[in-house]
Design a protein around this motif. Structure first.
Motif, PDB file in Angstrom:
ATOM      1  N   GLY A 128      43.405 -47.643  31.900  1.00  0.00           N
ATOM      2  CA  GLY A 128      42.771 -46.700  33.042  1.00  0.00           C
ATOM      3  C   GLY A 128      41.394 -47.336  33.184  1.00  0.00           C
ATOM      4  O   GLY A 128      40.910 -47.874  32.329  1.00  0.00           O
ATOM      5  N   ASP A 129      40.910 -47.201  34.364  1.00  0.00           N
ATOM      6  CA  ASP A 129      39.445 -47.484  34.824  1.00  0.00           C
ATOM      7  C   ASP A 129      38.515 -46.307  34.531  1.00  0.00           C
ATOM      8  O   ASP A 129      38.958 -45.324  35.265  1.00  0.00           O
ATOM      9  CB  ASP A 129      39.450 -47.938  36.316  1.00  0.00           C
ATOM     10  CG  ASP A 129      37.908 -48.240  36.674  1.00  0.00           C
ATOM     11  OD1 ASP A 129      37.039 -48.121  35.969  1.00  0.00           O
ATOM     12  OD2 ASP A 129      37.978 -48.723  37.926  1.00  0.00           O
ATOM     13  N   THR A 130      37.690 -46.425  33.494  1.00  0.00           N
ATOM     14  CA  THR A 130      36.969 -45.037  32.962  1.00  0.00           C
ATOM     15  C   THR A 130      35.835 -44.976  33.946  1.00  0.00           C
ATOM     16  O   THR A 130      34.924 -44.171  33.359  1.00  0.00           O
ATOM     17  CB  THR A 130      36.824 -45.262  31.576  1.00  0.00           C
ATOM     18  OG1 THR A 130      36.072 -46.699  31.375  1.00  0.00           O
ATOM     19  CG2 THR A 130      37.850 -45.102  30.775  1.00  0.00           C
ATOM     20  N   PHE A 131      35.492 -45.580  35.048  1.00  0.00           N
ATOM     21  CA  PHE A 131      34.625 -45.175  36.055  1.00  0.00           C
ATOM     22  C   PHE A 131      35.367 -44.093  36.721  1.00  0.00           C
ATOM     23  O   PHE A 131      34.706 -43.002  37.239  1.00  0.00           O
ATOM     24  CB  PHE A 131      34.433 -46.159  37.222  1.00  0.00           C
ATOM     25  CG  PHE A 131      33.555 -45.355  38.390  1.00  0.00           C
ATOM     26  CD1 PHE A 131      32.166 -45.460  38.319  1.00  0.00           C
ATOM     27  CD2 PHE A 131      34.272 -45.217  39.431  1.00  0.00           C
ATOM     28  CE1 PHE A 131      31.486 -44.853  39.263  1.00  0.00           C
ATOM     29  CE2 PHE A 131      33.360 -44.809  40.650  1.00  0.00           C
ATOM     30  CZ  PHE A 131      32.224 -44.390  40.389  1.00  0.00           C
ATOM     31  N   GLY A 132      36.685 -43.910  36.539  1.00  0.00           N
ATOM     32  CA  GLY A 132      37.495 -42.568  37.006  1.00  0.00           C
ATOM     33  C   GLY A 132      37.281 -41.527  35.980  1.00  0.00           C
ATOM     34  O   GLY A 132      36.864 -41.555  34.869  1.00  0.00           O
ATOM     35  N   PHE A 133      36.999 -40.264  36.681  1.00  0.00           N
ATOM     36  CA  PHE A 133      36.962 -39.107  35.663  1.00  0.00           C
ATOM     37  C   PHE A 133      37.877 -38.772  34.637  1.00  0.00           C
ATOM     38  O   PHE A 133      39.310 -38.837  35.135  1.00  0.00           O
ATOM     39  CB  PHE A 133      36.746 -37.764  36.544  1.00  0.00           C
ATOM     40  CG  PHE A 133      35.560 -37.903  37.461  1.00  0.00           C
ATOM     41  CD1 PHE A 133      34.264 -38.428  36.986  1.00  0.00           C
ATOM     42  CD2 PHE A 133      35.549 -37.625  38.853  1.00  0.00           C
ATOM     43  CE1 PHE A 133      33.270 -38.223  37.998  1.00  0.00           C
ATOM     44  CE2 PHE A 133      34.493 -37.720  39.739  1.00  0.00           C
ATOM     45  CZ  PHE A 133      33.323 -38.083  39.277  1.00  0.00           C
ATOM     46  N   ARG A 177      38.317 -44.491  42.744  1.00  0.00           N
ATOM     47  CA  ARG A 177      37.919 -45.431  43.836  1.00  0.00           C
ATOM     48  C   ARG A 177      36.352 -44.722  44.398  1.00  0.00           C
ATOM     49  O   ARG A 177      36.237 -43.524  44.147  1.00  0.00           O
ATOM     50  CB  ARG A 177      38.834 -44.745  45.041  1.00  0.00           C
ATOM     51  CG  ARG A 177      40.276 -45.399  44.791  1.00  0.00           C
ATOM     52  CD  ARG A 177      40.991 -45.388  46.152  1.00  0.00           C
ATOM     53  NE  ARG A 177      41.415 -43.998  46.354  1.00  0.00           N
ATOM     54  CZ  ARG A 177      42.642 -43.353  46.065  1.00  0.00           C
ATOM     55  NH1 ARG A 177      43.312 -43.774  45.130  1.00  0.00           N
ATOM     56  NH2 ARG A 177      42.532 -41.925  46.407  1.00  0.00           N
ATOM     57  N   LEU A 178      35.605 -45.764  45.022  1.00  0.00           N
ATOM     58  CA  LEU A 178      34.207 -45.425  45.497  1.00  0.00           C
ATOM     59  C   LEU A 178      34.314 -44.880  46.864  1.00  0.00           C
ATOM     60  O   LEU A 178      34.092 -45.669  47.859  1.00  0.00           O
ATOM     61  CB  LEU A 178      33.268 -46.855  45.209  1.00  0.00           C
ATOM     62  CG  LEU A 178      31.745 -46.292  45.457  1.00  0.00           C
ATOM     63  CD1 LEU A 178      31.226 -45.382  44.406  1.00  0.00           C
ATOM     64  CD2 LEU A 178      30.989 -47.845  45.487  1.00  0.00           C
ATOM     65  N   THR A 179      34.727 -43.636  47.081  1.00  0.00           N
ATOM     66  CA  THR A 179      34.763 -43.163  48.468  1.00  0.00           C
ATOM     67  C   THR A 179      33.412 -42.679  49.003  1.00  0.00           C
ATOM     68  O   THR A 179      32.396 -42.587  48.207  1.00  0.00           O
ATOM     69  CB  THR A 179      35.589 -41.917  48.349  1.00  0.00           C
ATOM     70  OG1 THR A 179      35.092 -40.960  47.466  1.00  0.00           O
ATOM     71  CG2 THR A 179      37.023 -41.992  47.812  1.00  0.00           C
TER      72      THR A 179
END
Length: 307
Positions: A263-268, A205-207
């Motif tokens: 998974g979305d690999t923008f996530g760590f 998520r782009l918090t």
């Protein structure tokens, strides 16, 4: 200044509208002044907004429970993905299949991949049946935000294959600045201490905290204050930094065979360390498109034959 730099300026500028991410090879993407003023942060924010719009359309074809889990965590785990008999037939076919493979050595670990091209899928019809499943197709497309086929491989991870530095993939990182997808359909059991996939829930998520961190990292990248892979646009993060970003501890996917993780690999994420020599075998999917395309669009690098 080298005159060739002037000739390349239009190329560097055009790359701003693509998935180009290397701070060390593009002096526009790697401009300290522009990134201090928010260039990288603007690209991140814009790419995520466009991905959200694309996912709105694709999400209609994804199971509501899976969609909710992905939106919350950035990944979906589905155990017993195939009926037991179908899984055993698929695994037997894959383990007896031979085809051209490529290997990548990173530290003491070898990654070996066999591309699932039309010839391979014809030879292993059980794989073709897996890829035709709607729950496989649409979940991966939703995570990647594009209605396009990912690249597909039979992948083996061989840990402690030889003497060398530790595997760099054990450091938590984001693959790039925009949403992308990777999927693992495990053909072997994965133990907690044998290189499991790891993911920080919610880190896709782009918090506001993540956006501020991205901006700070972009400036550090052009100042030479980060490691080599971060300078190439795959930012590394330490577990000590996670609380300040409002993120929990990583989740380890110690899972049995016949488990699918998308998974979305923008996530760590990272590959967990392996306490001993081990081999992990999976069907691996990978999708990364130009994040600034409004919908499916024309992405020459993803055309059949080129991809």
């Amino acid at each position: 200044m080298n005159p060739a730099r002037y000739l390349l300026a239009p190329v560097w500028l055009a790359q701003l509208a693509t998935g180009a991410k290397n701070f060390s090879k593009n002096p526009v993407i790697g401009s300290r002044r522009l990134n201090a003023r928010g260039l990288h942060a603007w690209r991140v924010k814009r790419a995520h907004a466009m991905a959200a719009r694309r996912r709105t359309k694709i999400g209609r074809k994804v199971d509501a429970e899976d969609r909710a889990a992905f939106d919350r965590d950035g990944f979906v785990e589905k155990r017993d993905f195939l009926p037991a008999d179908a899984f055993e037939k698929l695994r037997a076919s894959v383990f007896t299949f031979t085809g051209p493979a490529r290997e990548m050595v990173q530290g003491d670990t070898i990654t070996r991949r066999i591309a699932l091209d039309p010839k391979a899928l014809k030879a292993v019809p059980e794989l073709a049946a897996l890829l035709d499943r709607p729950d496989w197709r649409w979940l991966i497309r939703y995570a990647g935000s594009f209605d396009q086929e990912p690249l597909l491989y039979i992948q083996s991870i061989v840990s402690h294959a030889h003497d060398g530095d530790p595997d760099p993939q054990t450091h938590f990182h984001a693959d790039t600045f925009h949403p992308t997808v990777k999927a693992w359909f495990f053909l072997t059991d994965v133990a907690e201490d044998e290189g499991p996939f790891c993911y920080v829930p919610g880190s896709h998520r782009l918090t506001p905290e993540r956006l501020a961190w991205e901006r700070e990292m972009s400036v550090k990248a052009v100042e030479g204050k980060v490691d080599r892979l971060s300078a190439k646009g795959s930012f590394r993060v330490s577990e000590d930094e996670l609380p300040a970003l409002g993120l929990p501890a990583p989740r380890k996917f110690a899972v049995p065979a016949n488990t699918l993780v998308v998974g979305d690999t923008f996530g760590f994420h990272a590959r967990g360390p392996s306490a001993r020599p081990s081999v992990r075998v999976e069907i691996w999917a990978y999708g990364r498109r130009n994040p600034f395309l409004p919908w499916k669009g024309l992405d020459p690098l993803s055309l059949p034959g080129i991809a």
